[in-house]
Design a protein around this motif. Structure first.
Motif, PDB file in Angstrom:
ATOM      1  N   LEU A   5       0.825  -1.205   0.000  1.00  2.56           N
ATOM      2  CA  LEU A   5       0.000   0.000   0.000  1.00  2.56           C
ATOM      3  C   LEU A   5       0.859   1.254   0.000  1.00  2.56           C
ATOM      4  CD1 LEU A   5      -2.762  -1.031   2.578  1.00  2.56           C
ATOM      5  CD2 LEU A   5      -3.151  -0.471   0.180  1.00  2.56           C
ATOM      6  N   ASN A   6       1.935   1.214   0.753  1.00  7.25           N
ATOM      7  CA  ASN A   6       2.814   2.377   0.819  1.00  7.25           C
ATOM      8  C   ASN A   6       3.478   2.650  -0.525  1.00  7.25           C
ATOM      9  OD1 ASN A   6       3.804   4.451   2.586  1.00  7.25           O
ATOM     10  ND2 ASN A   6       5.821   3.494   2.444  1.00  7.25           N
ATOM     11  N   GLU A   7       3.870   1.582  -1.212  1.00 10.52           N
ATOM     12  CA  GLU A   7       4.457   1.744  -2.545  1.00 10.52           C
ATOM     13  C   GLU A   7       3.446   2.374  -3.507  1.00 10.52           C
ATOM     14  OE1 GLU A   7       5.736  -2.122  -3.721  1.00 10.52           O
ATOM     15  OE2 GLU A   7       7.343  -2.242  -2.220  1.00 10.52           O
ATOM     16  N   ALA A   8       2.218   1.845  -3.469  1.00  9.39           N
ATOM     17  CA  ALA A   8       1.171   2.381  -4.360  1.00  9.39           C
ATOM     18  C   ALA A   8       0.820   3.822  -3.991  1.00  9.39           C
ATOM     19  CB  ALA A   8      -0.071   1.495  -4.281  1.00  9.39           C
ATOM     20  N   TRP A   9       0.821   4.121  -2.700  1.00  8.36           N
ATOM     21  CA  TRP A   9       0.486   5.475  -2.245  1.00  8.36           C
ATOM     22  C   TRP A   9       1.544   6.487  -2.697  1.00  8.36           C
ATOM     23  CZ3 TRP A   9      -3.104   8.590  -1.124  1.00  8.36           C
ATOM     24  CH2 TRP A   9      -2.934   9.686  -0.289  1.00  8.36           C
ATOM     25  N   LYS A  10       2.808   6.103  -2.668  1.00  4.57           N
ATOM     26  CA  LYS A  10       3.868   6.998  -3.126  1.00  4.57           C
ATOM     27  C   LYS A  10       3.731   7.294  -4.617  1.00  4.57           C
ATOM     28  CE  LYS A  10       7.364   5.868   0.344  1.00  4.57           C
ATOM     29  NZ  LYS A  10       8.651   5.190   0.628  1.00  4.57           N
ATOM     30  N   ILE A  11       3.338   6.273  -5.379  1.00  9.80           N
ATOM     31  CA  ILE A  11       3.100   6.476  -6.813  1.00  9.80           C
ATOM     32  C   ILE A  11       1.934   7.434  -7.016  1.00  9.80           C
ATOM     33  CG2 ILE A  11       2.358   5.341  -8.952  1.00  9.80           C
ATOM     34  CD1 ILE A  11       3.883   2.841  -7.932  1.00  9.80           C
ATOM     35  N   GLU A  12       0.892   7.247  -6.204  1.00  2.00           N
ATOM     36  CA  GLU A  12      -0.292   8.115  -6.278  1.00  2.00           C
ATOM     37  C   GLU A  12       0.078   9.562  -5.976  1.00  2.00           C
ATOM     38  OE1 GLU A  12      -4.484   8.796  -6.736  1.00  2.00           O
ATOM     39  OE2 GLU A  12      -3.218   7.080  -7.207  1.00  2.00           O
ATOM     40  N   LEU A  13       0.903   9.756  -4.971  1.00  2.00           N
ATOM     41  CA  LEU A  13       1.322  11.104  -4.589  1.00  2.00           C
ATOM     42  C   LEU A  13       2.205  11.736  -5.666  1.00  2.00           C
ATOM     43  CD1 LEU A  13       2.164  10.757  -0.784  1.00  2.00           C
ATOM     44  CD2 LEU A  13       0.198  11.881  -1.806  1.00  2.00           C
ATOM     45  N   GLN A  14       3.023  10.905  -6.282  1.00  2.00           N
ATOM     46  CA  GLN A  14       3.906  11.420  -7.326  1.00  2.00           C
ATOM     47  C   GLN A  14       3.094  11.901  -8.518  1.00  2.00           C
ATOM     48  OE1 GLN A  14       7.049   8.707  -8.149  1.00  2.00           O
ATOM     49  NE2 GLN A  14       8.276  10.211  -9.226  1.00  2.00           N
ATOM     50  N   LYS A  15       2.010  11.177  -8.783  1.00  2.00           N
ATOM     51  CA  LYS A  15       1.132  11.595  -9.881  1.00  2.00           C
ATOM     52  C   LYS A  15       0.551  12.971  -9.606  1.00  2.00           C
ATOM     53  CE  LYS A  15      -0.355   6.960 -11.318  1.00  2.00           C
ATOM     54  NZ  LYS A  15      -1.505   6.018 -11.321  1.00  2.00           N
ATOM     55  N   LEU A  58       5.762   6.570  16.561  1.00  2.00           N
ATOM     56  CA  LEU A  58       5.715   5.655  15.414  1.00  2.00           C
ATOM     57  C   LEU A  58       5.650   6.391  14.077  1.00  2.00           C
ATOM     58  CD1 LEU A  58       3.195   3.015  16.840  1.00  2.00           C
ATOM     59  CD2 LEU A  58       5.647   2.677  16.469  1.00  2.00           C
ATOM     60  N   LYS A  59       5.862   7.713  14.096  1.00  3.56           N
ATOM     61  CA  LYS A  59       5.667   8.499  12.864  1.00  3.56           C
ATOM     62  C   LYS A  59       6.681   8.157  11.774  1.00  3.56           C
ATOM     63  CE  LYS A  59       8.331  12.440  14.599  1.00  3.56           C
ATOM     64  NZ  LYS A  59       8.249  13.849  15.043  1.00  3.56           N
ATOM     65  N   SER A  60       7.770   7.477  12.142  1.00  5.32           N
ATOM     66  CA  SER A  60       8.731   7.068  11.117  1.00  5.32           C
ATOM     67  C   SER A  60       8.196   5.904  10.274  1.00  5.32           C
ATOM     68  CB  SER A  60      10.056   6.655  11.768  1.00  5.32           C
ATOM     69  OG  SER A  60       9.863   5.563  12.644  1.00  5.32           O
ATOM     70  N   LYS A  61       7.167   5.228  10.771  1.00  2.12           N
ATOM     71  CA  LYS A  61       6.543   4.138  10.022  1.00  2.12           C
ATOM     72  C   LYS A  61       5.535   4.722   9.033  1.00  2.12           C
ATOM     73  CE  LYS A  61       7.612   0.574  11.240  1.00  2.12           C
ATOM     74  NZ  LYS A  61       8.854  -0.208  11.023  1.00  2.12           N
ATOM     75  N   SER A  62       5.159   3.933   8.040  1.00  2.00           N
ATOM     76  CA  SER A  62       4.171   4.412   7.073  1.00  2.00           C
ATOM     77  C   SER A  62       2.798   4.503   7.738  1.00  2.00           C
ATOM     78  CB  SER A  62       4.099   3.464   5.872  1.00  2.00           C
ATOM     79  OG  SER A  62       3.400   2.272   6.216  1.00  2.00           O
ATOM     80  N   ILE A  63       1.942   5.343   7.190  1.00  2.00           N
ATOM     81  CA  ILE A  63       0.600   5.523   7.734  1.00  2.00           C
ATOM     82  C   ILE A  63      -0.177   4.210   7.721  1.00  2.00           C
ATOM     83  CG2 ILE A  63      -0.338   6.261   5.493  1.00  2.00           C
ATOM     84  CD1 ILE A  63      -1.459   7.440   9.003  1.00  2.00           C
ATOM     85  N   ARG A  75      -8.539  11.212   2.983  1.00  2.00           N
ATOM     86  CA  ARG A  75      -7.936  10.963   1.675  1.00  2.00           C
ATOM     87  C   ARG A  75      -7.230   9.603   1.646  1.00  2.00           C
ATOM     88  NH1 ARG A  75      -3.073  14.684  -0.376  1.00  2.00           N
ATOM     89  NH2 ARG A  75      -2.602  13.662  -2.342  1.00  2.00           N
ATOM     90  N   ILE A  76      -6.534   9.292   2.741  1.00  2.00           N
ATOM     91  CA  ILE A  76      -5.855   7.997   2.865  1.00  2.00           C
ATOM     92  C   ILE A  76      -6.871   6.861   2.817  1.00  2.00           C
ATOM     93  CG2 ILE A  76      -4.638   6.509   4.518  1.00  2.00           C
ATOM     94  CD1 ILE A  76      -2.676   8.318   3.419  1.00  2.00           C
ATOM     95  N   LEU A  77      -7.956   7.010   3.558  1.00  2.00           N
ATOM     96  CA  LEU A  77      -8.972   5.959   3.624  1.00  2.00           C
ATOM     97  C   LEU A  77      -9.645   5.758   2.261  1.00  2.00           C
ATOM     98  CD1 LEU A  77     -10.583   6.735   7.115  1.00  2.00           C
ATOM     99  CD2 LEU A  77      -9.031   4.864   6.522  1.00  2.00           C
TER     100      LEU A  77
END
Length: 471
Positions: free
Chosen positions: A203-213, A387-392, A231-233
């Motif tokens: 999910l984190n990988e896909a979310w980073k791609i989404e943000l890059q778009k 825990l903020k260093s971890k992904s959402i 937005r995350i949900l």
């Protein structure tokens, strides 16, 4: 592992094991017979030692993992050493199994710290060893090293499963998760957690791609905005609605899916999650258990959480988001009002520390449980901030598992908090050496006081001749 670090780790582990052996001998001398829940566990293990595998004490609520493993270790050892008679599965021999689990937990904690923080080159080998030693001495877990309880073995197999998951050995991880489930049924939640690690990564990988778009810089939900969370949900729902994504996730997590499916089959056949006596272990929606866990976490990691910087950051967050915190306060007050349960054991058994916590704090006045809400909110914010260093997605997954493992429990029992605390503590960043040493010193102090009270401050009940000890 470099040579100096390997020598340091070997020395720390050997020293800790030697100390544990000395304390084990002291406990065994003072309390020779079964104590508390050992009254059920020891005879059951001894029945298995004698080959009576169909015998079962209906008062036992967990599956027979501890007894099966004990027989598998003790019987071959007795054969090799030529032991016979009652010594083979004596109380002392059975308790020694947990001493071995304790050493195994030390090693696993070190390996997990190494794996989770391997990208942080600023962390020294000494800090890793110190943190592993500290967590191995975690008082709520360490105390049960010296008694025949399920906790050390339950933690061992769950941590081992988590380690294998992080290395991508998911079939091995699921198998170890099954072993953990055989020690305590609620460990199935940590099998879901391991699967969630895999899902969160994708999910984190896909979310980073989404943000890059969208040309965003980073995952802004860490700022605590409700709009960002929405937005995350939304993204989460869209991702999981895709058949292609579901097939990918299923292919990655199928060993965990099989184990969770077997768990549901067990629950259906058994008629519930508890085996044996269910009258004292009824599931309920006890939401304040989450608040108790947060207090427990702040208490045992105060060098990390109760700092001037943390308090200033929290007050700043409070000033920036007054409406959100007001809503959270109202929700907490409602949950405490409608979903607070008090188990009969909590009120009746004065051998447990929770008895005194409840009587000295929560029973002082009806309003006390509500007045603690600001501290609960600070504790929850502190936990999330660490825990903020971890992904959402990892954070969401952890909190879902935390809710699943704490909220259904009616009884306030610190042992239920061991695994969620260790998972949290393993995943927070390394802080200064001073704070790590302070944390270790605090754990040693708590262990010293706890064992002193257990060994020397005995008492008796009016209607019983048995010696009672504080747990």
């Amino acid at each position: 592992m470099e040579r100096a670090e390997a020598y340091g780790f070997s020395g720390a582990m050997s020293g800790a094991f030697l100390l544990s052996c000395l304390l084990f001998a002291a406990v065994s001398r003072r309390q020779r017979g079964p104590y508390m829940d050992e009254v059920f566990h020891v005879p059951q293990a001894q029945a298995y030692c004698q080959g009576r595998f169909l015998q079962w004490d209906p008062m036992i609520t967990t599956l027979p993992g501890l007894y099966l493993l004990s027989v598998g270790v003790v019987k071959p050892a007795a054969w090799l050493l030529g032991w016979t008679g009652s010594v083979v599965c004596s109380v002392g021999m059975l308790r020694f199994i947990n001493l071995l689990f304790s050493a195994g937990n030390f090693y696993l904690l070190y390996l997990l710290l190494f794996k989770i923080h391997q990208k942080n080159k600023a962390v020294s080998g000494f800090q890793r060893i110190l943190s592993a030693l500290t967590l191995a001495m975690f008082p709520t877990l360490y105390f049960f090293t010296f008694l025949y309880y399920t906790d050390p073995g339950s933690v061992f197999f769950t941590l081992f499963s988590y380690l294998m998951c992080l290395y991508g050995n998911h079939k091995t991880s699921a198998l170890l998760g099954f072993c953990g489930f055989m020690f305590r049924q609620t460990n199935i939640v940590w099998t879901v957690f391991c699967a969630g690690n895999v899902v969160a990564e994708k999910l984190n990988e896909a979310w980073k791609i989404e943000l890059q778009k969208k040309k965003d810089e980073k995952i802004s939900s860490r700022k605590g905005s409700f709009s960002d969370l929405t937005r995350i949900l939304q993204f989460l729902v869209q991702y999981l609605m895709s058949p292609k994504n579901l097939v990918t996730l299923t292919a990655l997590t199928w060993p965990y899916i099989i184990l969770v499916s077997l768990f549901f089959v067990f629950v259906f056949i058994n008629g519930g999650i508890v085996v044996g006596d269910r009258s004292s272990h009824e599931a309920c929606l006890h939401f304040p258990q989450l608040f108790y866990f947060l207090c427990f976490t702040v208490f045992f990691s105060f060098p990390h959480l109760l700092t001037p910087t943390k308090i200033r950051k929290f007050l700043l967050s409070l000033r920036k988001h007054p409406v959100q915190y007001s809503l959270i306060t109202v929700i907490c007050l409602f949950l405490i009002w409608k979903f607070t349960y008090v188990h009969k054991y909590l009120l009746a058994d004065n051998r447990h520390y929770t008895f005194y916590v409840w009587r000295k704090v929560f029973q002082r006045h009806e309003l006390v449980k509500y007045l603690l809400v600001p501290f609960y909110i600070f504790a929850g914010w502190s936990l999330a901030d660490m825990l903020k260093s971890k992904s959402i997605f990892w954070i969401l997954m952890y909190f879902v598992c935390l809710l699943a493992v704490t909220v259904p429990q009616k009884l306030l029992e610190f042992r239920y908090f061991i695994l969620p605390f260790l998972i949290y503590r393993l995943n927070i960043p390394f802080l200064s050496l001073y704070r790590q040493l302070l944390e270790l010193a605090f754990y040693i102090l708590v262990n010293a006081v706890t064992l002193y009270l257990f060994l020397n401050r005995t008492f008796q009940w009016e209607n019983s001749d048995e010696v009672q000890r504080f747990m």
